[in-house]
Motif scaffolding. Structure first.
Motif, PDB file in Angstrom:
ATOM      1  N   MET A  89      -4.939   4.315   3.104  1.00  0.00           N
ATOM      2  CA  MET A  89      -4.991   2.979   2.515  1.00  0.00           C
ATOM      3  C   MET A  89      -4.751   1.907   3.573  1.00  0.00           C
ATOM      4  O   MET A  89      -5.453   0.890   3.630  1.00  0.00           O
ATOM      5  N   ARG A  90      -3.761   2.126   4.439  1.00  0.00           N
ATOM      6  CA  ARG A  90      -3.483   1.172   5.504  1.00  0.00           C
ATOM      7  C   ARG A  90      -4.663   1.079   6.477  1.00  0.00           C
ATOM      8  O   ARG A  90      -5.041  -0.028   6.902  1.00  0.00           O
TER       9      ARG A  90
ATOM     10  N   LEU B 224      -7.630  -0.881   4.693  1.00  0.00           N
ATOM     11  CA  LEU B 224      -7.451  -2.295   4.352  1.00  0.00           C
ATOM     12  C   LEU B 224      -6.849  -3.139   5.465  1.00  0.00           C
ATOM     13  O   LEU B 224      -7.114  -4.340   5.546  1.00  0.00           O
TER      14      LEU B 224
ATOM     15  N   ASN C 137      -7.617   6.153  -5.018  1.00  0.00           N
ATOM     16  CA  ASN C 137      -6.699   6.327  -6.158  1.00  0.00           C
ATOM     17  C   ASN C 137      -7.181   7.395  -7.145  1.00  0.00           C
ATOM     18  O   ASN C 137      -6.605   7.549  -8.222  1.00  0.00           O
TER      19      ASN C 137
ATOM     20  N   ALA D  13      -1.061   6.946   1.994  1.00  0.00           N
ATOM     21  CA  ALA D  13      -0.661   5.629   2.492  1.00  0.00           C
ATOM     22  C   ALA D  13      -1.350   5.315   3.819  1.00  0.00           C
ATOM     23  O   ALA D  13      -1.783   4.180   4.059  1.00  0.00           O
TER      24      ALA D  13
ATOM     25  N   THR E 246      -2.417  -7.195  -2.323  1.00  0.00           N
ATOM     26  CA  THR E 246      -2.218  -6.918  -0.894  1.00  0.00           C
ATOM     27  C   THR E 246      -2.625  -8.124  -0.064  1.00  0.00           C
ATOM     28  O   THR E 246      -1.903  -8.546   0.859  1.00  0.00           O
TER      29      THR E 246
ATOM     30  N   LEU F  94       0.826  -1.210   0.000  1.00  0.00           N
ATOM     31  CA  LEU F  94       0.000   0.000   0.000  1.00  0.00           C
ATOM     32  C   LEU F  94       0.862   1.261   0.000  1.00  0.00           C
ATOM     33  O   LEU F  94       0.495   2.264  -0.625  1.00  0.00           O
ATOM     34  N   ASP F  95       2.001   1.230   0.683  1.00  0.00           N
ATOM     35  CA  ASP F  95       2.909   2.374   0.618  1.00  0.00           C
ATOM     36  C   ASP F  95       3.393   2.601  -0.813  1.00  0.00           C
ATOM     37  O   ASP F  95       3.464   3.743  -1.285  1.00  0.00           O
TER      38      ASP F  95
ATOM     39  N   LEU G 201      -9.670   1.377  -2.098  1.00  0.00           N
ATOM     40  CA  LEU G 201      -8.583   1.821  -2.973  1.00  0.00           C
ATOM     41  C   LEU G 201      -9.110   2.594  -4.176  1.00  0.00           C
ATOM     42  O   LEU G 201      -8.455   3.521  -4.657  1.00  0.00           O
TER      43      LEU G 201
ATOM     44  N   TYR H  73       1.848   1.676  -3.515  1.00  0.00           N
ATOM     45  CA  TYR H  73       0.713   2.115  -4.341  1.00  0.00           C
ATOM     46  C   TYR H  73       0.406   3.589  -4.091  1.00  0.00           C
ATOM     47  O   TYR H  73       0.035   4.310  -5.025  1.00  0.00           O
TER      48      TYR H  73
ATOM     49  N   ALA I 175      -5.588  -4.490  -4.480  1.00  0.00           N
ATOM     50  CA  ALA I 175      -6.228  -5.063  -3.292  1.00  0.00           C
ATOM     51  C   ALA I 175      -5.985  -6.566  -3.219  1.00  0.00           C
ATOM     52  O   ALA I 175      -5.680  -7.108  -2.142  1.00  0.00           O
TER      53      ALA I 175
END
Length: 219
Positions: free
Chosen positions: A209-210, A213, A182, A206, A159, A106-107, A178, A109, A156
């Protein structure tokens, strides 16, 4: 020129091909400038030709139509050049695939989304604004939206392959997280409009996202 058998051989000039490519690049650069400055509807092919320093028929011969030119501008903004290589196969996307744990995926992405925002946020907004006025632009906006979700799904699922997602999170929900994040509109709002440093934006993205997810233990 006919060969010894009487058929015609294809003549290829590297110099001519490079000149044609430079002309296309000049047209794309001029179109990107005018579309962002004036909007899709107000920027004519004649204006693009003038800024590019070519004749209007040259623009039409190179791209065929204004919608096709807009698509090319968008494609090059997303990819960074005019090479026919999908975004997910670009070297700058490779860290997403090379990451070995969910947080690192995720970082990476978030870094990709920041790069795409830098290059494409303004032209994304041109397409968004033009979608309601021209059917061909509306179709392009629909395609962009679907492609963003397809990209979110790839990431995803990757991940989840590198480690568990947060408990109770369905894959469709992970993809939606995401897909929302995005969107280059976030880059436009926070970096271009609110003047956030890119480093801060990337960290924020980031983090979101973290959180979405993986949950609070991965922040």
């Amino acid at each position: 020129m006919p060969d010894v058998n009487g058929s015609r051989r294809t003549y290829h000039s590297p110099v001519r091909a490079e000149a044609a490519r430079r002309t296309r690049q000049a047209i794309v650069a001029a179109a990107a400038e005018l579309f962002v400055e004036r909007g899709y509807g107000a920027a004519s092919l004649r204006d693009v030709a003038r800024v590019a320093g070519v004749a209007r028929p040259t623009v039409a011969a190179a791209f065929g139509s204004k919608p096709a030119l807009l698509r090319q501008v968008l494609d090059e903004a997303l990819a960074g050049d005019d090479e026919p290589v999908p975004v997910a196969q670009r070297p700058w996307f490779a860290p997403v695939w090379q990451a070995t744990d969910p947080g690192a995926v995720l970082d990476a992405y978030a870094e990709v989304c920041t790069l795409i925002g830098r290059r494409a946020a303004r032209i994304f907004e041109v397409v968004h604004q033009g979608a309601g006025d021209a059917a061909e632009v509306g179709g392009l906006w629909t395609m962009l939206t679907r492609n963003r979700r397809a990209g979110a799904e790839m990431v995803a699922r990757h991940t989840a392959e590198t480690g568990p997602l947060r408990p109770g999170l369905a894959m469709d929900q992970a993809i939606d997280h995401l897909w929302i994040l995005n969107n280059p509109a976030h880059y436009a709002d926070l970096v271009l409009e609110r003047h956030w440093p890119e480093h801060d934006f990337r960290q924020w993205l980031a983090h979101q996202m973290r959180a979405g997810l993986l949950g609070p233990d991965h922040l």
